[in-house]
Design a protein around this motif. Sequence first.
Motif, PDB file in Angstrom:
ATOM      1  N   ALA A 122       0.762  -1.122  -0.043  1.00 57.93           N
ATOM      2  CA  ALA A 122       0.033  -0.106  -0.283  1.00 57.93           C
ATOM      3  C   ALA A 122       0.768   1.401   0.015  1.00 57.93           C
ATOM      4  O   ALA A 122       2.155   1.113   0.467  1.00 57.93           O
ATOM      5  N   VAL A 123       0.188   2.267  -0.444  1.00 56.03           N
ATOM      6  CA  VAL A 123       1.161   3.490  -0.480  1.00 56.03           C
ATOM      7  C   VAL A 123       0.161   4.294   0.514  1.00 56.03           C
ATOM      8  O   VAL A 123      -1.012   4.697   0.449  1.00 56.03           O
ATOM      9  N   GLU A 124       0.931   5.242   1.489  1.00 53.35           N
ATOM     10  CA  GLU A 124       0.220   6.024   2.300  1.00 53.35           C
ATOM     11  C   GLU A 124       0.678   7.408   2.046  1.00 53.35           C
ATOM     12  O   GLU A 124       1.572   7.934   1.856  1.00 53.35           O
ATOM     13  N   LEU A 125      -0.495   8.189   1.688  1.00 58.17           N
ATOM     14  CA  LEU A 125      -0.328   9.468   1.195  1.00 58.17           C
ATOM     15  C   LEU A 125      -0.646  10.553   2.291  1.00 58.17           C
ATOM     16  O   LEU A 125      -1.774  10.556   2.867  1.00 58.17           O
ATOM     17  N   ASP A 126       0.276  11.587   2.122  1.00 52.35           N
ATOM     18  CA  ASP A 126      -0.194  12.857   3.215  1.00 52.35           C
ATOM     19  C   ASP A 126      -1.418  13.744   2.516  1.00 52.35           C
ATOM     20  O   ASP A 126      -1.997  14.433   3.236  1.00 52.35           O
ATOM     21  N   LYS A 127      -1.410  13.700   1.284  1.00 54.22           N
ATOM     22  CA  LYS A 127      -2.452  14.734   0.589  1.00 54.22           C
ATOM     23  C   LYS A 127      -2.828  13.872  -0.543  1.00 54.22           C
ATOM     24  O   LYS A 127      -2.571  12.850  -0.922  1.00 54.22           O
ATOM     25  N   LYS A 153      -6.812   9.680  -3.155  1.00 53.20           N
ATOM     26  CA  LYS A 153      -7.148  10.575  -2.042  1.00 53.20           C
ATOM     27  C   LYS A 153      -6.186  10.396  -0.907  1.00 53.20           C
ATOM     28  O   LYS A 153      -5.408   9.335  -0.922  1.00 53.20           O
ATOM     29  N   ALA A 154      -6.004  11.341  -0.115  1.00 56.35           N
ATOM     30  CA  ALA A 154      -4.906  11.233   1.102  1.00 56.35           C
ATOM     31  C   ALA A 154      -5.431  10.084   1.863  1.00 56.35           C
ATOM     32  O   ALA A 154      -6.438   9.625   2.022  1.00 56.35           O
ATOM     33  N   GLY A 155      -4.557   9.271   2.353  1.00 55.18           N
ATOM     34  CA  GLY A 155      -4.804   8.129   2.929  1.00 55.18           C
ATOM     35  C   GLY A 155      -3.802   6.818   2.406  1.00 55.18           C
ATOM     36  O   GLY A 155      -2.782   7.105   2.004  1.00 55.18           O
ATOM     37  N   THR A 156      -4.609   5.829   2.323  1.00 52.70           N
ATOM     38  CA  THR A 156      -3.903   4.442   2.251  1.00 52.70           C
ATOM     39  C   THR A 156      -4.589   4.021   1.097  1.00 52.70           C
ATOM     40  O   THR A 156      -5.780   3.869   0.848  1.00 52.70           O
ATOM     41  N   ALA A 157      -3.707   3.716  -0.124  1.00 51.24           N
ATOM     42  CA  ALA A 157      -4.050   3.178  -1.308  1.00 51.24           C
ATOM     43  C   ALA A 157      -3.485   1.784  -1.427  1.00 51.24           C
ATOM     44  O   ALA A 157      -2.270   1.891  -1.627  1.00 51.24           O
ATOM     45  N   VAL A 180       8.020   4.403  -3.978  1.00 53.14           N
ATOM     46  CA  VAL A 180       6.680   5.053  -4.331  1.00 53.14           C
ATOM     47  C   VAL A 180       7.022   6.573  -4.881  1.00 53.14           C
ATOM     48  O   VAL A 180       7.684   7.202  -4.185  1.00 53.14           O
ATOM     49  N   ASP A 181       6.267   6.847  -5.891  1.00 53.83           N
ATOM     50  CA  ASP A 181       6.331   8.488  -6.057  1.00 53.83           C
ATOM     51  C   ASP A 181       5.070   8.938  -6.332  1.00 53.83           C
ATOM     52  O   ASP A 181       4.016   8.320  -6.894  1.00 53.83           O
ATOM     53  N   ALA A 188       5.043  17.469  -5.737  1.00 50.46           N
ATOM     54  CA  ALA A 188       5.546  16.410  -5.050  1.00 50.46           C
ATOM     55  C   ALA A 188       4.657  15.978  -3.568  1.00 50.46           C
ATOM     56  O   ALA A 188       4.261  17.194  -2.872  1.00 50.46           O
ATOM     57  N   VAL A 189       3.883  15.035  -3.539  1.00 51.14           N
ATOM     58  CA  VAL A 189       3.200  14.833  -2.237  1.00 51.14           C
ATOM     59  C   VAL A 189       4.127  13.577  -1.531  1.00 51.14           C
ATOM     60  O   VAL A 189       4.572  12.533  -1.912  1.00 51.14           O
ATOM     61  N   THR A 190       3.983  13.905  -0.292  1.00 52.76           N
ATOM     62  CA  THR A 190       4.768  13.072   0.661  1.00 52.76           C
ATOM     63  C   THR A 190       4.213  11.792   0.967  1.00 52.76           C
ATOM     64  O   THR A 190       2.922  11.702   1.157  1.00 52.76           O
ATOM     65  N   SER A 191       4.889  10.567   0.694  1.00 46.45           N
ATOM     66  CA  SER A 191       4.217   9.496   0.525  1.00 46.45           C
ATOM     67  C   SER A 191       4.953   8.451   1.272  1.00 46.45           C
ATOM     68  O   SER A 191       6.506   8.445   1.225  1.00 46.45           O
ATOM     69  N   ARG A 192       4.542   7.351   1.742  1.00 45.45           N
ATOM     70  CA  ARG A 192       5.343   6.054   2.262  1.00 45.45           C
ATOM     71  C   ARG A 192       4.801   4.827   1.604  1.00 45.45           C
ATOM     72  O   ARG A 192       3.719   4.656   1.593  1.00 45.45           O
ATOM     73  N   ASN A 193       5.833   4.088   1.675  1.00 47.72           N
ATOM     74  CA  ASN A 193       5.448   2.787   0.891  1.00 47.72           C
ATOM     75  C   ASN A 193       5.159   1.570   2.238  1.00 47.72           C
ATOM     76  O   ASN A 193       5.936   1.701   3.144  1.00 47.72           O
TER      77      ASN A 193
END
Length: 229
Positions: A122-127, A153-157, A180-181, A188-193
């Motif tokens: 999953a990808v965790e998105l701040d925005k 959307k912001a959250g987890t995909a 992830v990008d 750029a949107v801050t994200s975490r894998n």
Amino acid sequence: MASTFDSTLTSLGINASSTAAANAAKTSSTSSSLGASDFLKLMTAQLNNQDPFSPTDNTQMVAQLAQISSTSGIAEMGTTLKAIQDKLGATSASDALAYVGRTVLTEGSSAYGRSAGGLAGAVELDKDATDVTVSIRDANGQTLNTLSLGTQKAGTASYDWNGKTASGDDAGTGPFTVSVDAANGGEAVTSRNLVWAPVAAVSVPASGSPVLTVPGIGQVAVSAVRQVG
């Protein structure tokens, strides 16, 4: 502060000019609130300095005793609630040991393929993002495939890779490196894998929270686990 305390003493019938009352006022004026011990000191000072021809009314004494009981009860309740809060917020050793043999979703860049092939994460998105991509590389850093998640959307995909390279070949079981990008209109949107990984062991220190040992990722705090499989 002192004038407020003097008025309180006066309302209780205590002569603030007496030595005992003055000492009580001096001691209590350094505190921003009154506790049970403070009430007892005030009552003692009141009894020591009351007019023998006009003693303190019984009704007032009962009311003051009720205040002492209420203050003490509130303090004990606060202590009990704090203990309950600490217990609920903590993870016990038995709770942590239950993670062994399970898979957890946590932040990381290394992932092992499933026995059936491929991997999920999953990808965790701040925005919010208009373009999210997941790149999967082999141990040599060669890109095996790139997944496009599009607008999210912001959250987890979540994403699921079938274990095939861009040319359709079997990529094997890994380990793989996942990155992830994410961008929103070029920004750029801050994200975490987040990767799924098995828990091999649990460390329970003498103090502090238990720590999970996750192959390919390392030491992971229980609080860093997003989901348990």
